[in-house]
Design a protein around this motif. Structure first.
Motif, PDB file in Angstrom:
ATOM      1  N   ILE A 123       4.744 -11.629   4.928  1.00 14.41           N
ATOM      2  CA  ILE A 123       5.957 -11.837   4.131  1.00 14.41           C
ATOM      3  C   ILE A 123       6.005 -13.306   3.720  1.00 14.41           C
ATOM      4  O   ILE A 123       5.382 -14.155   4.366  1.00 14.41           O
ATOM      5  N   GLN A 127       4.190 -17.160   5.370  1.00 20.27           N
ATOM      6  CA  GLN A 127       2.899 -17.571   4.797  1.00 20.27           C
ATOM      7  C   GLN A 127       2.309 -18.792   5.501  1.00 20.27           C
ATOM      8  O   GLN A 127       1.101 -18.869   5.695  1.00 20.27           O
ATOM      9  N   ASP A 130       0.348 -17.797   8.616  1.00 18.87           N
ATOM     10  CA  ASP A 130      -0.553 -16.656   8.444  1.00 18.87           C
ATOM     11  C   ASP A 130      -2.005 -17.065   8.708  1.00 18.87           C
ATOM     12  O   ASP A 130      -2.693 -17.576   7.840  1.00 18.87           O
ATOM     13  N   VAL A 175     -11.521  -7.394  -2.007  1.00 22.84           N
ATOM     14  CA  VAL A 175     -10.923  -8.556  -2.678  1.00 22.84           C
ATOM     15  C   VAL A 175      -9.589  -8.905  -2.028  1.00 22.84           C
ATOM     16  O   VAL A 175      -8.541  -8.873  -2.665  1.00 22.84           O
ATOM     17  N   GLY A 176      -9.623  -9.193  -0.720  1.00 25.43           N
ATOM     18  CA  GLY A 176      -8.459  -9.761  -0.044  1.00 25.43           C
ATOM     19  C   GLY A 176      -8.550 -11.275  -0.195  1.00 25.43           C
ATOM     20  O   GLY A 176      -9.077 -11.792  -1.181  1.00 25.43           O
ATOM     21  N   VAL A 177      -8.056 -11.967   0.805  1.00 27.70           N
ATOM     22  CA  VAL A 177      -8.042 -13.433   0.748  1.00 27.70           C
ATOM     23  C   VAL A 177      -9.476 -13.975   0.713  1.00 27.70           C
ATOM     24  O   VAL A 177      -9.810 -14.846  -0.097  1.00 27.70           O
ATOM     25  N   ALA A 178     -10.341 -13.463   1.587  1.00 26.86           N
ATOM     26  CA  ALA A 178     -11.724 -13.947   1.640  1.00 26.86           C
ATOM     27  C   ALA A 178     -12.458 -13.635   0.340  1.00 26.86           C
ATOM     28  O   ALA A 178     -13.171 -14.488  -0.218  1.00 26.86           O
ATOM     29  N   THR A 196     -15.273  -5.504  -6.304  1.00 25.74           N
ATOM     30  CA  THR A 196     -14.663  -4.179  -6.155  1.00 25.74           C
ATOM     31  C   THR A 196     -13.691  -4.163  -4.991  1.00 25.74           C
ATOM     32  O   THR A 196     -13.821  -4.956  -4.053  1.00 25.74           O
ATOM     33  N   ASP A 197     -12.707  -3.285  -5.063  1.00 26.21           N
ATOM     34  CA  ASP A 197     -11.766  -3.062  -3.956  1.00 26.21           C
ATOM     35  C   ASP A 197     -11.189  -1.666  -4.141  1.00 26.21           C
ATOM     36  O   ASP A 197     -11.213  -1.131  -5.250  1.00 26.21           O
ATOM     37  N   VAL A 198     -10.643  -1.083  -3.077  1.00 28.99           N
ATOM     38  CA  VAL A 198      -9.983   0.218  -3.227  1.00 28.99           C
ATOM     39  C   VAL A 198      -8.549   0.051  -3.720  1.00 28.99           C
ATOM     40  O   VAL A 198      -7.934   1.018  -4.169  1.00 28.99           O
ATOM     41  N   ARG A 199      -7.994  -1.141  -3.626  1.00 30.70           N
ATOM     42  CA  ARG A 199      -6.623  -1.352  -4.093  1.00 30.70           C
ATOM     43  C   ARG A 199      -6.664  -1.755  -5.568  1.00 30.70           C
ATOM     44  O   ARG A 199      -7.208  -2.795  -5.932  1.00 30.70           O
ATOM     45  N   TYR A 230      -2.056  -3.567   2.959  1.00 29.82           N
ATOM     46  CA  TYR A 230      -3.414  -3.354   3.456  1.00 29.82           C
ATOM     47  C   TYR A 230      -4.040  -2.117   2.836  1.00 29.82           C
ATOM     48  O   TYR A 230      -3.354  -1.269   2.267  1.00 29.82           O
ATOM     49  N   THR A 259     -16.493  -7.991   2.426  1.00 29.32           N
ATOM     50  CA  THR A 259     -15.352  -8.525   3.196  1.00 29.32           C
ATOM     51  C   THR A 259     -14.360  -7.432   3.564  1.00 29.32           C
ATOM     52  O   THR A 259     -13.236  -7.736   3.942  1.00 29.32           O
ATOM     53  N   ILE A 262     -10.311  -2.716   7.592  1.00 31.64           N
ATOM     54  CA  ILE A 262      -9.134  -1.857   7.731  1.00 31.64           C
ATOM     55  C   ILE A 262      -8.556  -2.190   9.104  1.00 31.64           C
ATOM     56  O   ILE A 262      -9.244  -2.019  10.114  1.00 31.64           O
ATOM     57  N   PRO A 268     -15.264  -0.303   6.951  1.00 34.68           N
ATOM     58  CA  PRO A 268     -15.940   0.785   6.236  1.00 34.68           C
ATOM     59  C   PRO A 268     -17.381   0.407   5.879  1.00 34.68           C
ATOM     60  O   PRO A 268     -17.648  -0.746   5.552  1.00 34.68           O
ATOM     61  N   LEU A 270     -20.057   0.144   3.338  1.00 37.91           N
ATOM     62  CA  LEU A 270     -20.086   0.101   1.877  1.00 37.91           C
ATOM     63  C   LEU A 270     -21.506  -0.007   1.351  1.00 37.91           C
ATOM     64  O   LEU A 270     -21.803   0.413   0.237  1.00 37.91           O
TER      65      LEU A 270
HETATM   66  P1  NAD Z   1      -8.420  -7.565   4.691  1.00 37.06           P
HETATM   67  O1  NAD Z   1      -9.136  -8.697   5.323  1.00 37.06           O
HETATM   68  O2  NAD Z   1      -7.617  -6.649   5.550  1.00 37.06           O
HETATM   69  O3  NAD Z   1      -9.452  -6.666   3.831  1.00 37.06           O
HETATM   70  C1  NAD Z   1     -10.236  -7.274   2.822  1.00 37.06           C
HETATM   71  C2  NAD Z   1     -10.215  -6.428   1.567  1.00 37.06           C
HETATM   72  O4  NAD Z   1     -11.046  -5.285   1.738  1.00 37.06           O
HETATM   73  C3  NAD Z   1      -8.839  -5.884   1.172  1.00 37.06           C
HETATM   74  O5  NAD Z   1      -8.541  -6.311  -0.131  1.00 37.06           O
HETATM   75  C4  NAD Z   1      -9.017  -4.379   1.259  1.00 37.06           C
HETATM   76  O6  NAD Z   1      -8.256  -3.692   0.274  1.00 37.06           O
HETATM   77  C5  NAD Z   1     -10.495  -4.226   0.998  1.00 37.06           C
HETATM   78  N1  NAD Z   1     -11.068  -2.934   1.404  1.00 37.06           N
HETATM   79  C6  NAD Z   1     -10.775  -2.165   2.490  1.00 37.06           C
HETATM   80  N2  NAD Z   1     -11.513  -1.038   2.476  1.00 37.06           N
HETATM   81  C7  NAD Z   1     -12.311  -1.087   1.378  1.00 37.06           C
HETATM   82  C8  NAD Z   1     -13.306  -0.226   0.813  1.00 37.06           C
HETATM   83  N3  NAD Z   1     -13.614   0.928   1.399  1.00 37.06           N
HETATM   84  N4  NAD Z   1     -13.917  -0.615  -0.325  1.00 37.06           N
HETATM   85  C9  NAD Z   1     -13.600  -1.775  -0.923  1.00 37.06           C
HETATM   86  N5  NAD Z   1     -12.673  -2.629  -0.449  1.00 37.06           N
HETATM   87  C10 NAD Z   1     -12.033  -2.300   0.684  1.00 37.06           C
HETATM   88  O7  NAD Z   1      -7.483  -8.141   3.528  1.00 37.06           O
HETATM   89  P2  NAD Z   1      -6.566  -9.440   3.565  1.00 37.06           P
HETATM   90  O8  NAD Z   1      -7.291 -10.568   2.975  1.00 37.06           O
HETATM   91  O9  NAD Z   1      -6.009  -9.603   4.927  1.00 37.06           O
HETATM   92  O10 NAD Z   1      -5.428  -9.005   2.548  1.00 37.06           O
HETATM   93  C11 NAD Z   1      -4.688  -7.800   2.791  1.00 37.06           C
HETATM   94  C12 NAD Z   1      -3.443  -7.760   1.932  1.00 37.06           C
HETATM   95  O11 NAD Z   1      -2.476  -8.712   2.347  1.00 37.06           O
HETATM   96  C13 NAD Z   1      -3.664  -8.070   0.456  1.00 37.06           C
HETATM   97  O12 NAD Z   1      -2.825  -7.219  -0.287  1.00 37.06           O
HETATM   98  C14 NAD Z   1      -3.222  -9.485   0.297  1.00 37.06           C
HETATM   99  O13 NAD Z   1      -2.860  -9.825  -1.016  1.00 37.06           O
HETATM  100  C15 NAD Z   1      -2.030  -9.452   1.212  1.00 37.06           C
HETATM  101  N6  NAD Z   1      -1.617 -10.789   1.660  1.00 37.06           N
HETATM  102  C16 NAD Z   1      -0.276 -11.109   1.568  1.00 37.06           C
HETATM  103  C17 NAD Z   1       0.152 -12.342   2.018  1.00 37.06           C
HETATM  104  C18 NAD Z   1       1.608 -12.709   1.963  1.00 37.06           C
HETATM  105  O14 NAD Z   1       2.348 -12.176   1.168  1.00 37.06           O
HETATM  106  N7  NAD Z   1       2.055 -13.601   2.807  1.00 37.06           N
HETATM  107  C19 NAD Z   1      -0.747 -13.235   2.560  1.00 37.06           C
HETATM  108  C20 NAD Z   1      -2.092 -12.872   2.625  1.00 37.06           C
HETATM  109  C21 NAD Z   1      -2.513 -11.631   2.178  1.00 37.06           C
END
Ligand code: NAD
Length: 378
Positions: A123, A127, A130, A175-178, A196-199, A230, A259, A262, A268, A270
């Protein structure tokens, strides 16, 4: 109130949970800070800098653990370290609660309150606390540099009198933070980047960084994000369609950086062994999920594997490879969280009803309290 910062003992862990900057701020809030000798050395922080900031350096970790009101750590403590903590003390660290149920139960029994930093809710207000974001961002950057080290070609296109060096093709999976930082870093180095990402929400983010988006877009992918942001686990049919598209894409890449995570489950798969076989010799895969079971079937924790000339990099604890930055950001995350815990007199006064505290708190006054980790349902 005494805060203790031990030297980390886990394998491949070079980070430390406080810096001279955060120590100074904690002391200004009325705390006494004790740092174990050598705790910051692997992050280029000599003991003298902690002393200058007002901390006391102590030789024996056992004394630090047994006398502290608050212990700030990076990794979960060992059973021995945990056993030394006193009743009523607070421990904040990256607790890995899915793997450490017994340790958490033991700490609860001892009356230690445990905060698990990777559970900070996503949230806006949280941040600055986090740790997943602060550390993943560095990991995404370093993954690209680790790829360059094992890639025997250049990233940018170079037009020279002796001929043209083609740009490297880099594909980021997840395509999360990393992943976002990996895209930005690879772009800066001049590569042609796709991701690529599932979201489906990530498409715009990928494109805004100048990379192209590769994804099976259907009804399921539109609903692939949980309320918390997530990824969900996808159906077998979706996984098959995605695998076919990915297989076709991967065969054309020089570098693949994975990267995908879950929360609470194995990462997963890939990139299968068959997909690796379609890649050109000299290509490189960096598996950032290797410690969570791996996104590539052939990656090995802590190793660089060579499969017919394709290098698969599975470094442990990638944030720790940039320990100075990773420690500075992690220490700041902890300091910000302690802002909720310490009152203006520097005493511990935990606001148990605060959403951030509810997110991170695993134990309280001898009991497990987190609904996902042994506590009562909300
Ligand atoms: P994560 O480390 O949990 O996962 C990395 C990425 O892998 C994610 O984008 C996920 O959708 C993707 N993924 C999972 N399974 C997959 C598959 N089978 N194929 C392809 N991609 C796949 O992700 P994260 O960096 O922790 O981010 C998670 C979420 O939290 C995101 O929506 C991010 O924008 C959000 N976030 C919000 C805040 C905030 O509001 N404070 C801060 C950081 C991140």
């Amino acid at each position: 109130l005494t805060i203790f910062i031990p030297k980390e003992t886990a394998q491949a862990e070079r980070r430390v949970a406080a810096t001279p900057e955060t120590v100074k701020k904690l002391i200004a809030q009325g705390c006494a800070v004790r740092v174990e000798k050598g705790a910051g050395v692997e992050s280029s922080i000599p003991d003298a800098l902690y002393t200058d900031a007002g901390a006391t350096i102590i030789d024996t970790a056992a004394d630090g653990f047994s006398q502290a009101d608050i212990v700030l750590k990076v990794q979960a403590p060992t059973d021995d370290e945990a056993a030394k903590m006193k009743k009523g003390a607070l421990l904040a660290c990256i607790m890995a609660p899915y793997q450490n149920a017994n340790l958490i139960a033991a700490l609860a029994k001892q009356g230690v309150d445990v905060f698990s930093m990777e559970l900070v809710p996503r949230i806006t207000r949280a941040q600055a606390m986090d740790v997943l974001s602060s550390q993943s961002n560095l990991a995404g950057y370093k993954a690209v540099l680790d790829a360059t080290e094992h890639f025997n070609r250049a990233f940018p296109m170079m037009m020279t009198a002796a001929g043209t060096v083609p740009p490297a093709r880099v594909f980021i999976m997840g395509v999360g933070v990393a992943g976002l930082q990996a895209i930005a870093t690879a772009k800066r180095l001049g590569a042609i980047v796709s991701a690529t990402d599932v979201r489906a929400a990530t498409k715009e983010q990928v494109q805004s960084l100048g990379a192209s988006f590769v994804m099976v877009e259907d009804d399921e992918s539109k609903a692939a994000e949980t309320a918390g942001g997530y990824a969900k686990e996808m159906s077998d049919a979706y996984k098959a369609k995605q695998a076919a598209l990915i297989a076709e894409t991967i065969a054309k890449q020089d570098i693949v950086i994975t990267t995908a995570l879950i929360p609470g489950r194995k990462a997963p798969t890939l990139v299968t062994a068959a997909m690796v076989k379609t890649m050109k010799p000299g290509s490189v895969i960096v598996d950032l999920a290797v410690e969570q079971g791996g996104n590539c079937e052939l990656s090995k924790v802590g190793e660089v594997v060579d499969v017919d000339g394709v290098k698969i990099i599975g470094h442990r604890n990638v944030p720790s490879r940039l320990s100075a930055n990773a420690s500075a950001l992690y220490a700041k995350n902890l300091l910000n969280l302690l802002g909720l815990v310490l009152n203006k007199d520097g005493a511990k006064d935990i606001p148990w009803d605060d959403d951030i505290i509810k997110g991170v708190a695993l134990t309280r006054d001898g009991a497990l309290i987190h609904p996902q980790f042994g506590g009562p349902a909300p």
